[in-house]
Scaffold this active site. Sequence first.
Site, PDB file in Angstrom:
ATOM      1  N   HIS A  72       0.844  -1.197   0.000  1.00 21.87           N
ATOM      2  CA  HIS A  72       0.000   0.000   0.000  1.00 21.87           C
ATOM      3  C   HIS A  72       0.880   1.248   0.000  1.00 21.87           C
ATOM      4  O   HIS A  72       1.284   1.733   1.062  1.00 21.87           O
ATOM      5  CB  HIS A  72      -0.900  -0.004   1.231  1.00 21.87           C
ATOM      6  CG  HIS A  72      -1.775  -1.217   1.333  1.00 21.87           C
ATOM      7  ND1 HIS A  72      -1.284  -2.460   1.690  1.00 21.87           N
ATOM      8  CD2 HIS A  72      -3.088  -1.396   1.106  1.00 21.87           C
ATOM      9  CE1 HIS A  72      -2.282  -3.337   1.683  1.00 21.87           C
ATOM     10  NE2 HIS A  72      -3.385  -2.726   1.330  1.00 21.87           N
ATOM     11  N   HIS A  89      -4.219   2.954  -3.315  1.00 24.60           N
ATOM     12  CA  HIS A  89      -4.365   2.385  -1.967  1.00 24.60           C
ATOM     13  C   HIS A  89      -3.597   1.077  -1.791  1.00 24.60           C
ATOM     14  O   HIS A  89      -2.702   1.009  -0.960  1.00 24.60           O
ATOM     15  CB  HIS A  89      -5.851   2.160  -1.652  1.00 24.60           C
ATOM     16  CG  HIS A  89      -6.083   1.400  -0.394  1.00 24.60           C
ATOM     17  ND1 HIS A  89      -6.014   1.986   0.845  1.00 24.60           N
ATOM     18  CD2 HIS A  89      -6.346   0.097  -0.176  1.00 24.60           C
ATOM     19  CE1 HIS A  89      -6.234   1.067   1.772  1.00 24.60           C
ATOM     20  NE2 HIS A  89      -6.444  -0.091   1.182  1.00 24.60           N
ATOM     21  N   ARG A 129     -18.599 -19.312  38.460  1.00 21.78           N
ATOM     22  CA  ARG A 129     -18.431 -17.845  38.448  1.00 21.78           C
ATOM     23  C   ARG A 129     -18.253 -17.335  39.877  1.00 21.78           C
ATOM     24  O   ARG A 129     -17.522 -16.375  40.115  1.00 21.78           O
ATOM     25  CB  ARG A 129     -19.613 -17.150  37.759  1.00 21.78           C
ATOM     26  CG  ARG A 129     -20.950 -17.364  38.410  1.00 21.78           C
ATOM     27  CD  ARG A 129     -22.059 -16.505  37.761  1.00 21.78           C
ATOM     28  NE  ARG A 129     -23.362 -16.899  38.288  1.00 21.78           N
ATOM     29  CZ  ARG A 129     -24.447 -16.143  38.244  1.00 21.78           C
ATOM     30  NH1 ARG A 129     -24.404 -14.946  37.689  1.00 21.78           N
ATOM     31  NH2 ARG A 129     -25.597 -16.573  38.734  1.00 21.78           N
ATOM     32  N   SER A 160     -23.167 -10.201  37.171  1.00 22.30           N
ATOM     33  CA  SER A 160     -23.485 -11.545  36.668  1.00 22.30           C
ATOM     34  C   SER A 160     -22.237 -12.401  36.472  1.00 22.30           C
ATOM     35  O   SER A 160     -22.246 -13.596  36.744  1.00 22.30           O
ATOM     36  CB  SER A 160     -24.226 -11.452  35.332  1.00 22.30           C
ATOM     37  OG  SER A 160     -25.476 -10.832  35.491  1.00 22.30           O
ATOM     38  N   GLU A 196     -18.354  -4.851  24.258  1.00 23.17           N
ATOM     39  CA  GLU A 196     -17.479  -6.015  24.371  1.00 23.17           C
ATOM     40  C   GLU A 196     -16.278  -5.907  23.428  1.00 23.17           C
ATOM     41  O   GLU A 196     -15.160  -6.277  23.789  1.00 23.17           O
ATOM     42  CB  GLU A 196     -18.251  -7.301  24.048  1.00 23.17           C
ATOM     43  CG  GLU A 196     -19.426  -7.603  24.968  1.00 23.17           C
ATOM     44  CD  GLU A 196     -20.685  -6.843  24.587  1.00 23.17           C
ATOM     45  OE1 GLU A 196     -20.692  -6.145  23.538  1.00 23.17           O
ATOM     46  OE2 GLU A 196     -21.684  -6.932  25.338  1.00 23.17           O
ATOM     47  N   HIS A 242     -21.806 -17.936  32.264  1.00 21.76           N
ATOM     48  CA  HIS A 242     -23.037 -18.328  31.561  1.00 21.76           C
ATOM     49  C   HIS A 242     -22.651 -19.162  30.339  1.00 21.76           C
ATOM     50  O   HIS A 242     -22.961 -18.827  29.200  1.00 21.76           O
ATOM     51  CB  HIS A 242     -23.849 -17.090  31.173  1.00 21.76           C
ATOM     52  CG  HIS A 242     -24.396 -16.344  32.366  1.00 21.76           C
ATOM     53  ND1 HIS A 242     -23.599 -15.821  33.353  1.00 21.76           N
ATOM     54  CD2 HIS A 242     -25.675 -16.051  32.724  1.00 21.76           C
ATOM     55  CE1 HIS A 242     -24.353 -15.231  34.264  1.00 21.76           C
ATOM     56  NE2 HIS A 242     -25.602 -15.372  33.925  1.00 21.76           N
ATOM     57  N   ASP A 250     -32.787 -17.554  29.710  1.00 28.17           N
ATOM     58  CA  ASP A 250     -32.522 -16.467  28.753  1.00 28.17           C
ATOM     59  C   ASP A 250     -32.587 -16.959  27.305  1.00 28.17           C
ATOM     60  O   ASP A 250     -32.692 -16.156  26.378  1.00 28.17           O
ATOM     61  CB  ASP A 250     -31.181 -15.785  29.041  1.00 28.17           C
ATOM     62  CG  ASP A 250     -31.332 -14.661  30.062  1.00 28.17           C
ATOM     63  OD1 ASP A 250     -32.476 -14.211  30.288  1.00 28.17           O
ATOM     64  OD2 ASP A 250     -30.321 -14.239  30.644  1.00 28.17           O
ATOM     65  N   HIS A 261     -28.665 -16.370  24.213  1.00 31.08           N
ATOM     66  CA  HIS A 261     -27.704 -16.229  25.302  1.00 31.08           C
ATOM     67  C   HIS A 261     -26.970 -17.532  25.627  1.00 31.08           C
ATOM     68  O   HIS A 261     -26.034 -17.517  26.421  1.00 31.08           O
ATOM     69  CB  HIS A 261     -28.403 -15.710  26.565  1.00 31.08           C
ATOM     70  CG  HIS A 261     -28.765 -14.255  26.479  1.00 31.08           C
ATOM     71  ND1 HIS A 261     -29.486 -13.728  25.436  1.00 31.08           N
ATOM     72  CD2 HIS A 261     -28.474 -13.198  27.292  1.00 31.08           C
ATOM     73  CE1 HIS A 261     -29.645 -12.422  25.618  1.00 31.08           C
ATOM     74  NE2 HIS A 261     -29.041 -12.071  26.728  1.00 31.08           N
ATOM     75  N   ARG A 307     -23.015 -20.450  35.212  1.00 34.71           N
ATOM     76  CA  ARG A 307     -23.944 -19.613  35.972  1.00 34.71           C
ATOM     77  C   ARG A 307     -24.514 -20.416  37.139  1.00 34.71           C
ATOM     78  O   ARG A 307     -24.751 -19.883  38.212  1.00 34.71           O
ATOM     79  CB  ARG A 307     -25.104 -19.175  35.067  1.00 34.71           C
ATOM     80  CG  ARG A 307     -26.219 -18.458  35.813  1.00 34.71           C
ATOM     81  CD  ARG A 307     -27.353 -18.059  34.869  1.00 34.71           C
ATOM     82  NE  ARG A 307     -28.358 -17.275  35.560  1.00 34.71           N
ATOM     83  CZ  ARG A 307     -29.454 -17.771  36.130  1.00 34.71           C
ATOM     84  NH1 ARG A 307     -29.693 -19.072  36.085  1.00 34.71           N
ATOM     85  NH2 ARG A 307     -30.321 -16.980  36.735  1.00 34.71           N
TER      86      ARG A 307
END
Lengths: 690, 690
Positions: free
Chosen positions: B30, B278, B374, B401, B430, B479, B487, B491, B538
């Site tokens: 490039h 480019h 957890r 959680s 995240e 979880h 859920d 999930h 969980r």
Amino acid sequence: RVGAGLIEELSINTIRTLSIDAVQQADSGHPGTPMALAPLVYTLWQDFLRFDPEDAIWPNRDRFVLSIGHASMLLYSMLYLTGVKAVNAEYERPGEPAVTLEDIKRFREIGSKCPGHPEYRLTTGVETTTGPLGQGCATSVGMAIAGDWLAKRFNRPRFTMFNYSVYTLCGDGDMMEGVASEAASLAGHLMLGNLCWIYDSNRVTIEGHTDITFSEDVATRFLAYGWNVLRVGDANDTERIAQAIERFRRTNDVPTLIIVESHIGYGSPHKHDTSAAHGEPLGEEEVRLAKRSYGWPEDAKFLVPDGVREHFHAGIGRRGAKLRKAWASMLESYRAKYPELAKELEQMQRRELPDGWDADLPSFPADAKGLATRDSSAKVLNAIAPRYPWLVGGSADLAPSTKTRLTFEQAGDFEADTYGGRNFHFGIREHAMGAILNGLALCKLRPYGSTFLTFSDYMKPPMRLSALMQLPVTFIFSHDSIGLGQDGPTHQPVEQLIALRSIPGLVTLRPADANEVVEAWRVIIGHARQPACLVLSRQALPTLDRKHYASAKGVARGAYVMADAEHGKPEVILIGTGSEVAICAEAYEVLLRDGVAARLVSMPSWELFEQQSEAYRDSVLPPEVTARVSVEAGSVIGWDRYVGDGGAKIGMHTFGSSAPLKDLLHKYGFTLQDVVDAAMKQIERARQKA
Amino acid sequence: RVGAGLIEELSINTIRTLSIDAVQQADSGHPGTPMALAPLVYTLWQDFLRFDPEDAIWPNRDRFVLSIGHASMLLYSMLYLTGVKAVNAEYERPGEPAVTLEDIKRFREIGSKCPGHPEYRLTTGVETTTGPLGQGCATSVGMAIAGDWLAKRFNRPRFTMFNYSVYTLCGDGDMMEGVASEAASLAGHLMLGNLCWIYDSNRVTIEGHTDITFSEDVATRFLAYGWNVLRVGDANDTERIAQAIERFRRTNDVPTLIIVESHIGYGSPHKHDTSAAHGEPLGEEEVRLAKRSYGWPEDAKFLVPDGVREHFHAGIGRRGAKLRKAWASMLESYRAKYPELAKELEQMQRRELPDGWDADLPSFPADAKGLATRDSSAKVLNAIAPRYPWLVGGSADLAPSTKTRLTFEQAGDFEADTYGGRNFHFGIREHAMGAILNGLALCKLRPYGSTFLTFSDYMKPPMRLSALMQLPVTFIFSHDSIGLGQDGPTHQPVEQLIALRSIPGLVTLRPADANEVVEAWRVIIGHARQPACLVLSRQALPTLDRKHYASAKGVARGAYVMADAEHGKPEVILIGTGSEVAICAEAYEVLLRDGVAARLVSMPSWELFEQQSEAYRDSVLPPEVTARVSVEAGSVIGWDRYVGDGGAKIGMHTFGSSAPLKDLLHKYGFTLQDVVDAAMKQIERARQKA
């Protein structure tokens, strides 16, 4: 409710208390947001939404997307109270309700139509599966794009077949997620006047107040994206909400964001405005207190007062039915005047294929030099698309590399002033692209999107949702291995193939040459309810001579014997995918010349192969032939299944590196000699064992 | 250059022509952006960057991040021209150059220190691996956070041990990627005055002009995030560039964005301002024309005019050396006054562990009811953290959680007014969290971040980079299966475990009970150059009685025999991970009672197991015992390797659903009876075969 009559108030509190009771009964769920937003959702549905509960899949209905999927009871309450009728997999409406009071009582229980988060296909009236934050927002951009595309394609003077609006209810989490930012930027660029996001600004998240993480000025940000931004200072002020929605409806040239200041857990004296109201039941005592604050009988459960459902019937029900019937009768006149377009419209709705879509599919002559599968795919795509008018797509700013541009004259580009174009430009926004493809597919277009295979990582969350929703989205991933060469390990996928293969319901295809590409497209287009990944090479691959090797039709079965030992009695099986099939074919020829009985198997798709009968699978990979070699320029994980105990797996064990292709093939062990040596060792091992 | 002397111009054009020549020679790369941005990078490095080429890892150096990693030749040119010395894996500087002219001539060739995109660890002076767009931006936020944290921890009156700045060069792609949006929002919230993003606005992307996808007002968007926004109208105006950088340096309370209007391919008469500049070489003729426009000898290649390297030596070299030496001498006085802090500072730099970090690790007594992993992880983390001061982390708004909060009194929260806090709040971001963790680790903090396992999908790209860079980042995912229950499928992870396991160099651990959690943390903390995923339940899991079962120390070996048949001669092997080990243990007891010789294997980590000797692996899974059952509530893909041909794999074949845990275990076949039945069938099969 400011200025609302008794029945309005009663209806709003019914939404609230059904939600509270369902969460309490399930002992699990999110009561706070339904309590806060019941007036908003009431107003939107009852006074504005062009939706007929009797026909929840009427093509020109307004779409309501609950991006805050955890507030699912809001939606289930509405589906029940407005009497939405279920639609089955054959698009029939036998008359059953989409959601019963029994389903609500069994919220989050097995078999209920009211699962924890709204699930498309499971529950009629759920326009898209939501829960993973940001996805509903970005998907709704796809729905709005689809609306504009459909309008451009089907509307004619005096025939407004499509003019639906898309309403998306979102929260602080959606505003923070990057996928929603990407989608909002693109929606502004495309000037989607049919899109309205309603942002529930309650300033409370799971860890506490948004003060700890989120102090940006959302309104200004959306102004920067080119949106129309409105504010409602009190989520209980239904008049102000109605005014804002009216303002949206008068704004046709840019998308609208309505920021609604709300109080999570409204009515709960102890949990109001706290994160405790977000994700757990209120508790029996607090439920009673909240009901008292609404003027509700404290001990009544799942109470639907007389007149509430009738009220909805007289509002959204009557309006929706009238609109839908008018549309249906317009369609009759339209059919008379534009029979071809009407037929197309109806085929789309049932996800049928246009007649003769495959009439121009090419066949590629043998060619030792060959071409990259990204190039053969470009030819195939451009052979299908002219005959499949609602096949549309684009790339995350890589079309010249992924070769997914539709190049025929009428194809055009989808831009703010050319909504009929079929080439989409998603910008460098892979994640939003994935979700937008879902939105397009939910509105019955047949979308594809492309980027490099390594960047499939950026769009995994919407790909997962494609699979969960069983949407016919095609993901085209080029530059599929170290074969891309000098861009180096950041761009060379290693673990992506196995990651894609492990998504339930997604079909991944990695064709070996141009003719396998044709067959791969045939498989993909044939799936009306399954997303697919098409994994393509950057580098040229020989077009194999199909007079010498078996027909590429075998692609449809996932794996097939491409060339065999005499009498079908191989001593060793070479299994390749994609660009590595050519190496396996070379090795096969060398072994043959040396008098070794080898079988050559091309295995473009694990998923399709697993769907075959055991008899077929055993015919391709006979259990008694234990000398096996797999060759794939990706992670070896998972290949044990096909090479068996002690079989050889030629693949990647590390990341790649930046160098020309031939150096990399040597460095990582993908040369002809590597494959021949592995085959000979396998034969030796099998003999020793015997 | 406006107002620049001859040597400045010569230096800038040397950067340009080295980049052009390297790309041309490699026939890949490039060239356009180095041509455009040479004046900017020249000014930043030569006049501002507090960086000593003699000691490229001086802890208080300014960080330069090339988020537009494709413009790698910009960076390699600077590393060569400023004479940066290489640092080896033992943090020694034996005197070799980081990059030689030979490396530049072998740009993108195997073994060169100049690969296609900049790679951390491979090339000294590369602060982070870049290429996947958006990642450099978000990572630089982590570096800036680290700077503030380090300042708060180590600075004392008259001892400013840390006050470095972070400069990030980004482009249109970075501005479009959601991960950069997330990171920018958080950087504004945290008021990171030490952070400066320089946005190369060249309005050209691979598909053409940004007009087709990107028309938002970036300046206004960043004002909405709370940033200081500056603009430089001409990328060749080094005086204006210098003024803008000075403005940044005087702005201490918010991050700064400098928008630089540039012309990609500057100097190339035919490719200037086009996407052709480019990603491909200019071509021999255009190279000559560009050189002519710079007043450069047209046929000279890789020319470094006399005086250029000396000029850099007299600028950045002299300034950097002076600053670094002053810092080193300050460190001596600091050591005298604050010996403990000085020791800590130096341990951090070498990624050593503090003495006694594990002194308070708990041991958990047997408990049939047990606790969720957890929860046990929360206890372990809070036992380690007080003794490991630079272990810091947080969650993407799920700490209550995922249970990753540091709860001891001095832990505190990292906020704009409390930069010494150890609990980070990433918000519902995240993807940015993953990249920020990388930035923290690059600045030698020991970071962890947490979310639900299913949302690991949102942060895959930075996790991949953690592995590629060999950074000791810990990703905590709770979880971890359908075990989370109501859920529902959005999930419930299914395919995430195998996706993580397939990332080269990443270690994934899924402990079975509280004591395995202790050992998992011991493994993780012990790895100085490897990222790890800790996968947690969980739901409560029994704490197994380690008098009855083997010690949890076996975790370090990836898999171990937890309980065996008499005389170590099992007929069947049960292999479980995480929450499914308890079910396997129950099945083991039932089989034992029924006189069946079973072996129970806990397998928390495939990667660690694969690192063991063949002898050890065979001792755990003896090849002669072919009756095997694996039990894991995730995709079955990959388990063939451990159960062998015909072994039983109890796992997920579809997505999950929303219901209480016990209903799901029944629905998907994870009951005691399912495991016992599978074991008996396996024994039957093995007997028939024998």
